[in-house]
Write a protein that holds these residues in place. Structure first.
Motif, PDB file in Angstrom:
ATOM      1  N   ALA A   6      -8.906 -10.995  25.608  1.00  0.00           N
ATOM      2  CA  ALA A   6      -7.676 -11.245  26.367  1.00  0.00           C
ATOM      3  C   ALA A   6      -7.614 -10.286  27.550  1.00  0.00           C
ATOM      4  CB  ALA A   6      -6.462 -11.052  25.464  1.00  0.00           C
ATOM      5  N   ARG A   7      -7.242 -10.800  28.718  1.00  0.00           N
ATOM      6  CA  ARG A   7      -7.105  -9.970  29.917  1.00  0.00           C
ATOM      7  C   ARG A   7      -5.778  -9.212  29.928  1.00  0.00           C
ATOM      8  NH1 ARG A   7      -7.946 -13.662  34.806  1.00  0.00           N
ATOM      9  NH2 ARG A   7      -7.854 -11.687  35.914  1.00  0.00           N
ATOM     10  N   ASN A   8      -4.875  -9.591  29.063  1.00  0.00           N
ATOM     11  CA  ASN A   8      -3.569  -8.947  28.966  1.00  0.00           C
ATOM     12  C   ASN A   8      -3.432  -8.360  27.561  1.00  0.00           C
ATOM     13  OD1 ASN A   8      -0.881  -8.252  28.787  1.00  0.00           O
ATOM     14  ND2 ASN A   8      -0.083 -10.265  29.318  1.00  0.00           N
ATOM     15  N   PRO A   9      -3.312  -7.043  27.417  1.00  0.00           N
ATOM     16  CA  PRO A   9      -3.195  -6.456  26.085  1.00  0.00           C
ATOM     17  C   PRO A   9      -1.957  -6.944  25.323  1.00  0.00           C
ATOM     18  CG  PRO A   9      -3.192  -4.728  27.783  1.00  0.00           C
ATOM     19  CD  PRO A   9      -3.318  -6.041  28.475  1.00  0.00           C
ATOM     20  N   ALA A  10      -0.944  -7.396  26.033  1.00  0.00           N
ATOM     21  CA  ALA A  10       0.284  -7.902  25.395  1.00  0.00           C
ATOM     22  C   ALA A  10       0.247  -9.425  25.264  1.00  0.00           C
ATOM     23  CB  ALA A  10       1.498  -7.458  26.190  1.00  0.00           C
ATOM     24  N   ASP A  36      -4.619 -15.257  18.348  1.00  0.00           N
ATOM     25  CA  ASP A  36      -5.714 -14.323  18.570  1.00  0.00           C
ATOM     26  C   ASP A  36      -6.268 -14.648  19.945  1.00  0.00           C
ATOM     27  OD1 ASP A  36      -5.944 -12.885  15.998  1.00  0.00           O
ATOM     28  OD2 ASP A  36      -6.351 -14.891  15.201  1.00  0.00           O
ATOM     29  N   PRO A  37      -7.042 -13.756  20.549  1.00  0.00           N
ATOM     30  CA  PRO A  37      -7.608 -14.083  21.854  1.00  0.00           C
ATOM     31  C   PRO A  37      -8.400 -15.402  21.804  1.00  0.00           C
ATOM     32  CG  PRO A  37      -7.903 -11.752  21.404  1.00  0.00           C
ATOM     33  CD  PRO A  37      -7.401 -12.391  20.126  1.00  0.00           C
ATOM     34  N   GLY A  38      -7.921 -16.382  22.558  1.00  0.00           N
ATOM     35  CA  GLY A  38      -8.589 -17.673  22.621  1.00  0.00           C
ATOM     36  C   GLY A  38      -8.326 -18.601  21.449  1.00  0.00           C
ATOM     37  N   ALA A  74      -5.771 -21.125  25.704  1.00  0.00           N
ATOM     38  CA  ALA A  74      -6.213 -20.705  27.034  1.00  0.00           C
ATOM     39  C   ALA A  74      -5.313 -19.611  27.588  1.00  0.00           C
ATOM     40  CB  ALA A  74      -6.233 -21.909  27.983  1.00  0.00           C
ATOM     41  N   PHE A  75      -4.016 -19.777  27.466  1.00  0.00           N
ATOM     42  CA  PHE A  75      -3.042 -18.822  28.002  1.00  0.00           C
ATOM     43  C   PHE A  75      -3.229 -17.431  27.405  1.00  0.00           C
ATOM     44  CE2 PHE A  75       1.543 -17.341  28.183  1.00  0.00           C
ATOM     45  CZ  PHE A  75       1.584 -17.158  29.557  1.00  0.00           C
ATOM     46  N   SER A  76      -3.648 -17.368  26.146  1.00  0.00           N
ATOM     47  CA  SER A  76      -3.826 -16.074  25.478  1.00  0.00           C
ATOM     48  C   SER A  76      -4.887 -15.209  26.151  1.00  0.00           C
ATOM     49  CB  SER A  76      -4.181 -16.283  24.003  1.00  0.00           C
ATOM     50  OG  SER A  76      -5.507 -16.777  23.864  1.00  0.00           O
ATOM     51  N   LEU A  77      -5.770 -15.821  26.935  1.00  0.00           N
ATOM     52  CA  LEU A  77      -6.831 -15.073  27.609  1.00  0.00           C
ATOM     53  C   LEU A  77      -6.475 -14.701  29.047  1.00  0.00           C
ATOM     54  CD1 LEU A  77     -10.005 -17.028  26.458  1.00  0.00           C
ATOM     55  CD2 LEU A  77      -8.981 -14.974  25.442  1.00  0.00           C
ATOM     56  N   MET A  78      -5.396 -15.212  29.571  1.00  0.00           N
ATOM     57  CA  MET A  78      -5.074 -15.047  30.986  1.00  0.00           C
ATOM     58  C   MET A  78      -4.426 -13.710  31.287  1.00  0.00           C
ATOM     59  SD  MET A  78      -3.870 -18.868  31.984  1.00  0.00           S
ATOM     60  CE  MET A  78      -4.978 -20.239  31.687  1.00  0.00           C
ATOM     61  N   ALA A  79      -4.523 -13.316  32.540  1.00  0.00           N
ATOM     62  CA  ALA A  79      -3.912 -12.075  33.013  1.00  0.00           C
ATOM     63  C   ALA A  79      -2.394 -12.179  32.961  1.00  0.00           C
ATOM     64  CB  ALA A  79      -4.379 -11.783  34.437  1.00  0.00           C
ATOM     65  N   ALA A  80      -1.740 -11.038  32.938  1.00  0.00           N
ATOM     66  CA  ALA A  80      -0.284 -10.972  32.806  1.00  0.00           C
ATOM     67  C   ALA A  80       0.453 -11.677  33.938  1.00  0.00           C
ATOM     68  CB  ALA A  80       0.160  -9.514  32.722  1.00  0.00           C
ATOM     69  N   GLU A  81      -0.166 -11.791  35.104  1.00  0.00           N
ATOM     70  CA  GLU A  81       0.516 -12.416  36.252  1.00  0.00           C
ATOM     71  C   GLU A  81       0.207 -13.900  36.394  1.00  0.00           C
ATOM     72  OE1 GLU A  81      -3.385 -10.684  37.601  1.00  0.00           O
ATOM     73  OE2 GLU A  81      -1.715  -9.903  36.446  1.00  0.00           O
ATOM     74  N   ASP A  82      -0.573 -14.453  35.482  1.00  0.00           N
ATOM     75  CA  ASP A  82      -0.989 -15.855  35.570  1.00  0.00           C
ATOM     76  C   ASP A  82      -0.221 -16.735  34.597  1.00  0.00           C
ATOM     77  OD1 ASP A  82      -2.845 -14.958  37.398  1.00  0.00           O
ATOM     78  OD2 ASP A  82      -4.519 -15.012  35.984  1.00  0.00           O
ATOM     79  N   SER A  83      -0.276 -18.033  34.870  1.00  0.00           N
ATOM     80  CA  SER A  83       0.307 -19.020  33.977  1.00  0.00           C
ATOM     81  C   SER A  83      -0.714 -20.137  33.756  1.00  0.00           C
ATOM     82  CB  SER A  83       1.602 -19.575  34.570  1.00  0.00           C
ATOM     83  OG  SER A  83       2.277 -20.363  33.611  1.00  0.00           O
ATOM     84  N   VAL A  84      -0.339 -21.113  32.963  1.00  0.00           N
ATOM     85  CA  VAL A  84      -1.273 -22.166  32.568  1.00  0.00           C
ATOM     86  C   VAL A  84      -0.638 -23.534  32.773  1.00  0.00           C
ATOM     87  CG1 VAL A  84      -0.517 -22.190  30.142  1.00  0.00           C
ATOM     88  CG2 VAL A  84      -2.847 -22.906  30.710  1.00  0.00           C
ATOM     89  N   LEU A  85      -1.482 -24.517  33.071  1.00  0.00           N
ATOM     90  CA  LEU A  85      -1.024 -25.895  33.221  1.00  0.00           C
ATOM     91  C   LEU A  85      -2.134 -26.825  32.741  1.00  0.00           C
ATOM     92  CD1 LEU A  85       1.445 -27.448  34.365  1.00  0.00           C
ATOM     93  CD2 LEU A  85       0.148 -27.682  36.481  1.00  0.00           C
TER      94      LEU A  85
END
Length: 152
Positions: A6-10, A36-38, A74-85
């Protein structure tokens, strides 16, 4: 396959907060069980209001679960400033959604900078046994720098 990071620890808190804002999931009664991550796992208890004419879970409900599980994996791996669609998903229903609940497991197959490909397997749970009822291949887009919160 390499371990997903995950790129975001939270990531777990962020996924749970985003999921909690989905009024449609609340309306359906979907529970987010694990993250979990991914990977994510969700559960939906049987409700007659979510069924088709034979008393099985409706295909639209099954598709909704698959889409959500792929998206949050997918979202679980994204950076804190990103979103998913969701870009697209292909759903194969392989058996009726016949059971006391549906259980869906979403997993990232290939994370990417812009597009992430996930798999989501939906199981009908009956008498304590899981039976695969659908599988989906989902493509998700990273919305770089786009808040996951509501638009203002």
């Amino acid at each position: 396959m390499a371990e997903l990071v995950a790129r975001n620890p939270a990531y777990e808190t962020r996924v749970r907060e985003s999921f909690a804002r989905q009024s449609f999931m609340r309306t359906l009664g979907v529970e987010l069980l694990s993250i979990d991550p991914g990977r994510v796992e969700m559960r939906l208890a049987y409700n007659d209001g979510l069924c088709q004419q034979h008393g099985f879970f409706h295909g639209g409900v099954i598709g909704t679960l698959a889409d959500n599980a792929g998206g949050y994996a997918a979202f679980s791996l994204m950076a804190a400033e990103d979103s998913v669609l969701t870009v697209e998903y292909k759903l194969n229903i392989v058996a009726p959604g016949d059971g006391e609940a549906l259980l869906v497991r979403g997993a990232v197959l290939r994370p990417g900078r812009t597009l992430t490909v996930c798999r989501a397997d939906v199981f009908a749970v009956k008498d304590g046994h899981e039976k695969l009822c659908a599988t989906a291949l989902c493509t998700l887009m990273t919305m770089a720098g786009k808040s996951d919160g509501p638009s203002t």
